[in-house]
Each structure stands twice: as C-alpha cells, then as structure tokens.
Design an enzyme around this catalytic site. Structure first.
Site, PDB file in Angstrom:
ATOM      1  N   GLU A  47       0.856  -1.182   0.000  1.00  8.57           N
ATOM      2  CA  GLU A  47       0.000   0.000   0.000  1.00  8.57           C
ATOM      3  C   GLU A  47       0.893   1.233   0.000  1.00  8.57           C
ATOM      4  O   GLU A  47       1.912   1.280   0.690  1.00  8.57           O
ATOM      5  CB  GLU A  47      -0.919   0.037   1.224  1.00  8.57           C
ATOM      6  CG  GLU A  47      -1.710   1.354   1.246  1.00  8.57           C
ATOM      7  CD  GLU A  47      -3.005   1.324   2.030  1.00  8.57           C
ATOM      8  OE1 GLU A  47      -3.093   0.519   2.957  1.00  8.57           O
ATOM      9  OE2 GLU A  47      -3.902   2.112   1.704  1.00  8.57           O
ATOM     10  N   CYS A 245      -6.833   1.296   1.842  1.00  9.53           N
ATOM     11  CA  CYS A 245      -7.784   2.422   1.748  1.00  9.53           C
ATOM     12  C   CYS A 245      -7.394   3.408   0.659  1.00  9.53           C
ATOM     13  O   CYS A 245      -8.216   4.225   0.244  1.00  9.53           O
ATOM     14  CB  CYS A 245      -7.880   3.136   3.082  1.00  9.53           C
ATOM     15  SG  CYS A 245      -8.538   2.104   4.382  1.00  9.53           S
ATOM     16  N   GLU A 377     -12.035  -2.337   1.858  1.00 14.26           N
ATOM     17  CA  GLU A 377     -12.630  -2.633   3.177  1.00 14.26           C
ATOM     18  C   GLU A 377     -14.045  -2.096   3.211  1.00 14.26           C
ATOM     19  O   GLU A 377     -14.361  -1.236   4.023  1.00 14.26           O
ATOM     20  CB  GLU A 377     -11.795  -1.968   4.264  1.00 14.26           C
ATOM     21  CG  GLU A 377     -10.870  -2.908   4.964  1.00 14.26           C
ATOM     22  CD  GLU A 377     -10.128  -2.258   6.119  1.00 14.26           C
ATOM     23  OE1 GLU A 377     -10.303  -1.051   6.386  1.00 14.26           O
ATOM     24  OE2 GLU A 377      -9.356  -2.976   6.770  1.00 14.26           O
TER      25      GLU A 377
HETATM   26  O1  AHR Z   1      -3.013  -1.217   6.258  1.00 10.68           O
HETATM   27  C1  AHR Z   1      -3.510   0.018   6.621  1.00 10.68           C
HETATM   28  C2  AHR Z   1      -4.981   0.111   6.372  1.00 10.68           C
HETATM   29  O2  AHR Z   1      -5.654  -0.775   7.182  1.00 10.68           O
HETATM   30  C3  AHR Z   1      -5.436  -0.263   5.000  1.00 10.68           C
HETATM   31  O3  AHR Z   1      -5.364   0.781   4.129  1.00 10.68           O
HETATM   32  C4  AHR Z   1      -6.856  -0.643   5.197  1.00 10.68           C
HETATM   33  O4  AHR Z   1      -7.305  -1.554   4.239  1.00 10.68           O
HETATM   34  C5  AHR Z   1      -6.890  -1.125   6.612  1.00 10.68           C
HETATM   35  O5  AHR Z   1      -7.867  -0.468   7.321  1.00 10.68           O
END
Ligand code: AHR
Length: 659
Positions: A47, A245, A377
């Site tokens: 991410e 996210c 999510e």
């Molecule tokens: O890993 C950090 C965040 O945790 C990610 O963006 C999300 O998918 C989860 O809430």
C-alpha cells in the site's frame, strides 16, 4: 520465602520441560497428503502508505519534481528570493499554469542577480546518496529570452559540501530535456539539490529529477534496490497493490484511478496521498502520489518478484471511515469499465486499445493477470450490490478471472457476519478478511479455520498484523511478542491450506521519518532498509511453504496452543523435504519427541532454523537490523524420531529429507 523457593526450583528444573520425565510425541504422517498448498499462500500487500511509494521504493529523490502539488512550490526553497523584496537583488521562481492537462504547471525563474539566487529541493526528508553510484540528473528547460546562459545543479550535504554537480547550457525557446550522470563523492542520508544560474534573465523549468541508475533488476524508472530485494527475499506468491484504503480515497475524487497512472510519466496526474493527515500524529501534508510507480510498474514488479499480480479496484465507494461517498448504481458503468479495461491492459493483445498501451510501455507479452480485487474494506448492502454488478460484467467477458471480494475491516461482528452470508449466497470465489488485533487474539484464534465450512469460499487473509497497543496507535511496535503471536496464528493458516489460499501481512513499508501507521513489515530511511521480527516470521513461512499439507498431531489433535505450542507441517515435493513449523509461545523451554510415519527413508541429518528472543518487547532497528533474525543448526533424526527442543518464545522450522 515462597518466592525464593520458586526461584530455586526454577534453577534446578530440567532445561526442557517434559511430562513424567518423558516428552510427549508429535506425530507427522508423511504419506498422507491432506491438500495442495497454493503457490499464492504467502504473499505481500503493498500500500502507498508511510512514504512506501514516493520517498520509498520509488526512488525519485526530488519531491514535487513537476510542481504539481496543490501548493505548487511545496518541497522547494528559494532562500533570499525577491519574493518579499522590491529591490530585485536576487531572483524568484513562480508557478505558471498552462492549459489544463496533468502536467500543467512549470516554474518560471526570473534571475535578477545570478550570484544571489538559489532554488533548493530537500527531497523526502533529505535525499539518500551513495558514494560511487551513478544518478541520472535531468530537467526540462525552455529559455525566455537570451539572459540565462547556464543552469548549475549541485548535490550538497548538510554542511553545503559539494557531493556532485552538473551544468546545462539551455539553448532554445522550446522545451528540451537536459540530462547528466552524477556520481556522489560521499554517502549522505540527507543531501539536498541546489540549482543556480549564470546570466540574468528568465527561464522555465519542469520535471526536475534525480534518479538512481542502480535499481532493482536494473530497470529504468525502477525500484529502490535494497527495499525491493527485501521483498524478493520473501519469495512472495502474489503482490497485492496498490492498497488498502488508498484504493478507496477519502472522497471519490481522490480514489485510485489506474488509468491515470500509466503512459508517459510526466502525463500521470498526481494526487494527494490520503495517508498524509489521516491521523493527528506525525502529519505529512507533503505526501503525494506522483504515480511514477503506477500500474505498469506494479505489474512489472510482480513479474520481477515471480509473484501473481493482484490489483484491487475501487468499486464505486469512497472510504467508509471518511466520507463514504457512493456512486449511484446507474452511474457505476465507468467504474466497471475500468475493471474490464484493466484486464485488457494486463492480458489483452497488442492490437487492443489497452494491450497496445502495455506494449508501447515496453511489455508486449501479457502480464497473465488471474485475480482481480473488487473493493477494499467495504461493508454493508451498498458494497454487495456493487460487487454483484462488477462480478457479472467481469465474469461475462473474462470468465477465467478470479474475483477477490471482501468482508470489511473487522474479522467478526455484525458487518462481518452480514458479509459472510452475502458472500456465501453469491458463491464468492476468494474472500479477503482483515485482522488487526492484539497478540492475544492471534494466539487464541489459531484454530479460526479448523471448523470452517469446506464447501464455502476460499480465504484471503489479506491484511493482518498484531497490534501491541491498539489499532492505529502511533505507539504500536513491531516487537517479538507480536511477531511470535503471528507465527502461532500462521500455523493455523497453513494447517487450513485447503481453504486458505492467500495471506499477507499489512502494511508492508514505512519510512522512519514519514509514517502515520505502525506496525509495518519493513522499515527504511533514505539509505537503509530492514526487516522486522514480523518480516522474518513471514520469510520463514514463505521460504518454506512446501507443496503439500501434512498433519502434525499430539494425542490425535492439532496443536493450537496446548502447553503454549502451535504447529503445522508440509511436504515439499520439489526438494523431498518434510517441513515442520513449531511455535513455543510459552516462556518455558519445551521438549517433544517427533515421529515421522509413512516415509520409506529419512535422512538422519536435518536442519533446524530458529527465530527466538527471551525478550518479548525486543525489536529490530536500522542500527541493529538482525537483532531478531533466524539462526540455523543441524539436528539428528534417529530412525523416524527426532527430539525437538523448543526454546521459550521461539519459532522453529525443521527441514527433514524424506522419501
Ligand atoms: O493497512 C492500513 C490500512 O488498514 C489499509 O489501508 C486498510 O485496508 C486497513 O484499514
């Protein structure tokens, strides 16, 4: 007195604890394969959080290289500029916006006194330069009139010592790219780049870049080598990208749009990164997504890591922890089209629209995309309505693509149960579950999938990490207690490899000077990168994934915490090894007899790899990166028996050659 006696008793206790003088037996049946282990079992979740991309694995050293940040001179300094003076004794850069494209801004520098004007970029908390390594310094320039004769660029350390330099003679009124190789004379973690001019006049500048030439696999516009190597060493089965996210965006306008991340680099429209001021701690308002690392580079990285690419797409919903903006169902088509076009970009023929772009970018062969994630999510009915629309469209055009859907942010509770029902009914294929919980939860839930419905969907444990304090707390540590609890839990994932098809720790990367989220698997600064204890746990599992699941039982039952022990076993048909993973989560040394049944021949010399610390709070640091790291020893197998001595708080991997 009692305390003293206990202390004495502890001193005289046998080194390894056994029952009635005899150790209990763990039985492995090497002749009864229970299931195939999916090659995707242990993967990585990338991410763009904590400077993971810009400032991290994407090694551009100039921040805001094309002046497109919302505050267009963010990241740039011009000491002594004429900005606040009427005397025009120095010079000044202002931003000109021309047109409306993605790279509309450039800097117009007016030099009144060449000796007095400097334009400086500080990089991402400084620039990491390595002595003797080559960097490509490049910029675009266009002269306005004849005044400016030379552009001098110097790389300086904190004391303004010159580490490297280049000079360009701009020669026209049209945009032209100037480039030079620079080899720093010393290693410096916090260098900066300074631009000065010879001759007074006006000049336009854009796309000012300093990029290392020694990238992972030697790719141009490639990845930072040390960080990518740590990923490669994990031998990941898949690479999920770009989040998280970040896919959703705080608002729909800020969602991740893959089409804006491909094609020529200067045409990629950057946006602010949502992980800049998400939490009140460690604000990083200068955190943007330049998309120098875009979807083409992600696919290429997956290929370089021999990992299956797993892109996740926005499903028409912004982050429900933020605005939760929703695209009405009747306006969802462009979002679905993005998904269909992505499959074409990855796999389509070179004469298709998106396949051609892939080929033009240097990869005519398909990327062999097999999995596609819809939504990150999300929770509630809005998600399932949108998921169904995506699934129908993707499956009707590309039936071979496996859809990865999700259960939302929590591993239990109302939303999770609702999601489970919906996904079962929809006959979902692979479903992403997230668990950010304390270490105790991981220890207590190692049997989570033991009673799982074997006729239901397959599991993608897509984001998990033990939290030493609480979710989103800046005080969370990547300590041994968390890593050990994850190891215990992972034996449960492995034991259920017939239904658990994919797993990944999250998040993956964090810059020590630019993070909002902890814990993270790998930490780095501008020059160094290191694996946490959690990293070494992941590495031990993924490097010893095996091909076939075996059972390992004590008194006919799997070990899910009895006496503090957790265990799983696999066979690797490629190497002929039976591999056991045993976690001793207790503070006591423990001894077990291991009996391997069902093998015709067992090599008497075996290997044991141990990851251990007596200190549950211990962490690795950039100065001491391998404080908790695996060590290897040889062990003897007598006939079909092996004595396992399991140190307190340890993960033990046994590799035994069997036939
Ligand atoms: O890993 C950090 C965040 O945790 C990610 O963006 C999300 O998918 C989860 O809430």
């Amino acid at each position: 007195m009692m305390k003293k006696l206990l202390h004495l008793a502890a001193l005289f206790a046998p080194l390894f604890i056994s029952v009635n003088g005899r150790a209990q037996t763990l039985t492995v049946d090497a002749s009864k394969p229970a299931a195939d282990i999916q090659p995707t079992m242990w993967g990585i979740f990338f991410e763009d959080i904590n400077f993971a991309a810009d400032g991290g694995i994407y090694p551009e050293l100039v921040k805001n290289r094309s002046f497109e940040f919302d505050t267009p001179l963010m990241g740039w300094r011009q000491p002594n500029s004429d900005r606040h003076s009427l005397n025009k004794e120095s010079g000044m850069a202002v931003i000109i916006k021309e047109g409306s494209g993605p790279n509309k801004n450039y800097a117009r520098v007016t030099v009144h006194n060449a000796a007095g004007y400097r334009l400086i970029n500080d990089g991402f908390r400084g620039m990491g330069l390595k002595q003797g390594e080559a960097y490509t310094l490049s910029l675009k320039a266009r002269k306005q009139g004849e005044g400016v004769e030379k552009i001098n660029v110097r790389l300086l350390d904190g004391n303004n010592n010159v580490l490297g330099q280049a000079a360009f003679s701009p020669d026209g009124a049209e945009w032209k790219t100037y480039s030079a190789d620079v080899v720093p004379s010393a290693t410096e973690a916090r260098a900066h780049l300074e631009i000065t001019f010879e001759g007074n006049g006006v000049i336009d500048l854009d796309m000012i870049s300093l990029f290392p030439q020694d990238t992972f696999k030697g790719r141009k516009n490639g990845m930072r080598k040390d960080i990518a190597q740590l990923l490669a060493d994990l031998k990941p089965g898949f690479l999920r990208f770009p989040g998280g996210c970040i896919v959703e965006g705080r608002t729909l306008a800020e969602r991740y749009q893959w089409k804006k991340t491909v094609g020529p680099i200067e045409d990629r429209e950057l946006i602010v990164n949502r992980w800049n001021t998400e939490f009140n701690h460690r604000l990083t308002p200068d955190y943007y997504q330049s998309f120098g690392l875009g979807f083409f580079e992600y696919f290429q990285l997956a290929e370089d890591l021999a990992a299956e690419p797993l892109p996740i797409l926005n499903c028409g919903m912004a982050c429900q922890f933020n605005t939760g903006e929703l695209v009405p169902m009747e306006e969802l088509d462009p979002y679905i089209q993005d998904a269909l076009d992505l499959v074409e970009f990855a796999n389509g023929p070179v004469d298709s629209k998106w396949g051609k772009l892939r080929a033009d970018m240097g990869h005519p062969e398909p990327f062999n995309l097999k999995y596609l994630g819809v939504g990150n999510e999300q929770w509630g009915p809005d998600y399932f309505e949108r998921l169904e629309a995506f699934t129908t469209a993707i499956k009707s055009k590309y039936p071979e693509i496996v859809i990865v859907s999700g259960t939302g942010p929590f591993p239990d509770g109302e939303h999770f149960e609702y999601a489970e029902k919906k996904l079962k009914k929809a006959k979902a294929e692979i479903v992403d579950e997230h668990y950010y919980r304390n270490p105790k939860w991981f220890l207590e839930n190692a049997d989570r999938y033991d009673g799982y419905d074997r006729n239901s969907y397959k599991i993608f444990a897509g984001e998990y990490a033990a939290q030493s304090v609480a979710i989103a707390s800046p005080d969370n540590k990547n300590n041994w207690e968390c890593a050990l609890a994850e190891a215990a839990y992972m034996t449960g994932l492995e034991r259920n490899a017939d239904v658990v098809y994919m797993t990944s720790y999250a998040p993956l990367l964090a810059h020590v000077d630019g993070w909002q989220w902890t814990p993270d698997l790998i930490w780095f600064d501008n020059l160094r990168a290191m694996g946490t204890p959690n990293y070494y746990v992941q590495k031990l599992f993924s490097n010893h994934s095996g091909t076939t699941l075996l059972s390992i039982l004590e008194n006919g039952k799997p070990l899910t915490g009895q006496g503090g022990l957790y265990a799983s076993a696999v066979l690797d048909k490629r190497t002929g090894e039976t591999i056991l993973k045993i976690v001793n989560a207790s503070g006591q040394p423990v001894e077990r007899d291991i009996r391997i049944d069902g093998a015709r021949r067992i090599n008497p010399s075996a290997v044991k790899i141990v990851l251990q610390s007596d200190d549950l709070q211990a962490v690795n640091t950039l100065d001491e990166p391998t404080r908790i790291s695996p060590s290897e020893e040889s062990v003897r197998v007598r006939g079909k028996n092996l004595k396992a001595q399991l140190a307190p708080y340890s993960l033990n991997v046994y590799k035994i050659k069997t036939h």
